[in-house]
Design an enzyme around this catalytic site. Sequence first.
Site, short mmCIF file in Angstrom:
data_model
loop_
_atom_site.label_atom_id
_atom_site.label_comp_id
_atom_site.label_asym_id
_atom_site.label_seq_id
_atom_site.Cartn_x
_atom_site.Cartn_y
_atom_site.Cartn_z
N LYS A 185 0.87 -1.17 0.00
CA LYS A 185 0.00 0.00 0.00
C LYS A 185 0.91 1.22 0.00
CE LYS A 185 -3.70 2.30 2.56
NZ LYS A 185 -4.66 2.20 3.69
N ASP A 197 -15.01 0.60 8.70
CA ASP A 197 -15.13 0.56 7.24
C ASP A 197 -15.24 -0.88 6.75
OD1 ASP A 197 -13.24 1.76 4.37
OD2 ASP A 197 -15.39 1.72 4.75
#
Length: 693
Positions: A6, A100
């Site tokens: 990431k 989330d």
Amino acid sequence: MIYAAKTVAKASLKSSKTKEKLLAEIKIHKSMHHPNIVQFVDCFEDDDNVYILLEICENQSLMEMLRARSRLTEEETKYYIVQILGAVRYMHKRRVLHRDLKLGNIFIGDNMDVKIGDFGLATVLASDSDRRRTICGTPNYIAPEVLFGKKVGHSYEADIWSVGIILYTMLFGKPPFQTKEIEDIYDRIANLSYSFPEKVKVSEDAKDLIRKLLVTDPVERLSIEKVLEHPFFEYQFPAMVPSFALTKKPIYAAMTEHDARKNFINCQVQAKIRLAESTEVASTDVKPIKIDERAATSAQNSQTENGPAAVLPTSLSPASTKDKYKMVIVPRKSGLDLKQQQQQKLKLTGEYAGKAVEGNKQTAEQNQDRAYDRHSASPRPRWTRAVTALATGNRNQTDKQVAVEQRVTRSATAPPKTGQTNTASRTAVAAAAAAAAAPAASAVSGRTTHDGKSMLYRTLKTLTIAINSYESKETLAPAQSSPRVPAVFISKWVDFSDKYGLAYQTSESNDGVLFRNGTVLLMNPENETYLMLDKDDTTEKPLVCKWTGKAIYPSTENASEHKVIRLINTFHRYMQDHLQKSNYGIQRASDDLSVNPVFVTYYERQPEYVMLCLNNGTFQFNFPDHMKLIVSSGASQIDLIDNDQRLHTWSIQEALAFTHRAQHKKLVSDPAYTLIHKLAMCRTAVKKEYNSL
């Protein structure tokens, strides 16, 4: 090792708050150690970016799986919801709110288990009574208390709401409050305005669980412990999810309550909810996370050798960390061309109505980019097929059988003379079945011989004549003799074709593996003998290739032989431990694997059935209603395993007679009621294979 990276551009970390949030994400994720959470590996930075290295999940996420499939089965949903709850329970015990949870953030590991990732919006509570008040999340998944309860705040229950949304989405194909405009989504959430589409068949237990999760008042929402006590999990709970489920609907056989309960408990054990071999709920000996933001940000004012400010403190990333890794480009398994990629980019925006946001700011372009980045590989092949391997048999015998079939066909289709009944059609099936039942397979010196095309032709003709006779309501002549011994069939199977191949167990309790390269390995687990079968000529067309067998031994010094022996034993143990036990009292014809071995040559998946083709000309069809139909001896014999796992062995004439009786008397519960429809599907499949030669 290859890891997922990431990448966060340092240019986007302009304020101290954004840097603090990134460091909090790293520290939270680094502290997570659970089988259903994506494993944090490392982090480092260079002049331009911060890199977070994570466990790579090449099967992508549940979002891609749902996009390929439209909906998931209840069996898969139960399995995945328990794993998700295990991970959420672990996080909550550490006072972590994910905030989330959604399909796009639930990744699929190599073994088809799910793993929660992306802790970008996660936060740590100071105590169990603490509350957060920031409005954040993905619109379709945000809990009402997050949107509208800023004064009161939100806690663990917000994640439970998201689990309810995930449950609904997997079963019905889209989130319950989804619409084009985000403000309309929020209005629907506020009014709890959703429904269950009537065209989608979902159990009442599933709907009831959804209702109890999507409750506006978080206090009234079910806890994780109460969710796991719901009746939704009490039946048809699978032992695993096969790899082909990424693109194809799996078909689960009916299972007893005992087996379902066993699978349910095993899943909880794997998800760290229960203790192994116990009904006791596992205690959580993990400690809440503490984040020292001052220590975490102490590196922000330091300088690297080249001048740019460092983001990561040395406690998270020593200066030498980046030297341990190098960037590689991993090719896509089956890449989309540029035009297809652009089309995908435009299409992948409606599933979750956008990117996770904080402060409710987003654009349609951001939504598309996020979905597109996750869709990095094309779907898996829909079905796997080996280059078929059946050998040419005795030429004279073949010519004789074909001649019989040609005469039968002509007599069956010729119109009767005026004033006469069509007696030819009455005897057509008997004649075709008698010809088809002639011996056609043997094994000599390790070599299997079988005229595949002739057997395929006989099977096709017998099915065609039988179905035509049934539809014309002609009385069938009785069979010369009724079969007394069931055909050998596949009682268990697991698809590992993404890496190895198809593992299975026959009704004679022999194990087999059809490897991806078309090689077959058989094992007799009782005397631990092994037989490797290879095609003599891989250029031969399907169903006409010769097979040669070779015994291999556990003491072999051949590395490849040693590896496949270990693999088949691993698959054997897995099927014994995780798949439903089936014992029909069928004895082995011989303990010697080289004598008339029976094995899978190829298989195919269709929405209506799974077809397994054996080297002796047997076709097995597994249907979504959990019935199995075994067509053998050129369709002269029909074996049916019904919904209650009872085995019926009939001649083709008896099978049609039972079908006629069930249809005439409208015996819907009779297993023979739908038999003619299933035989018609079998004929279509066999015809396709015959025409492909």
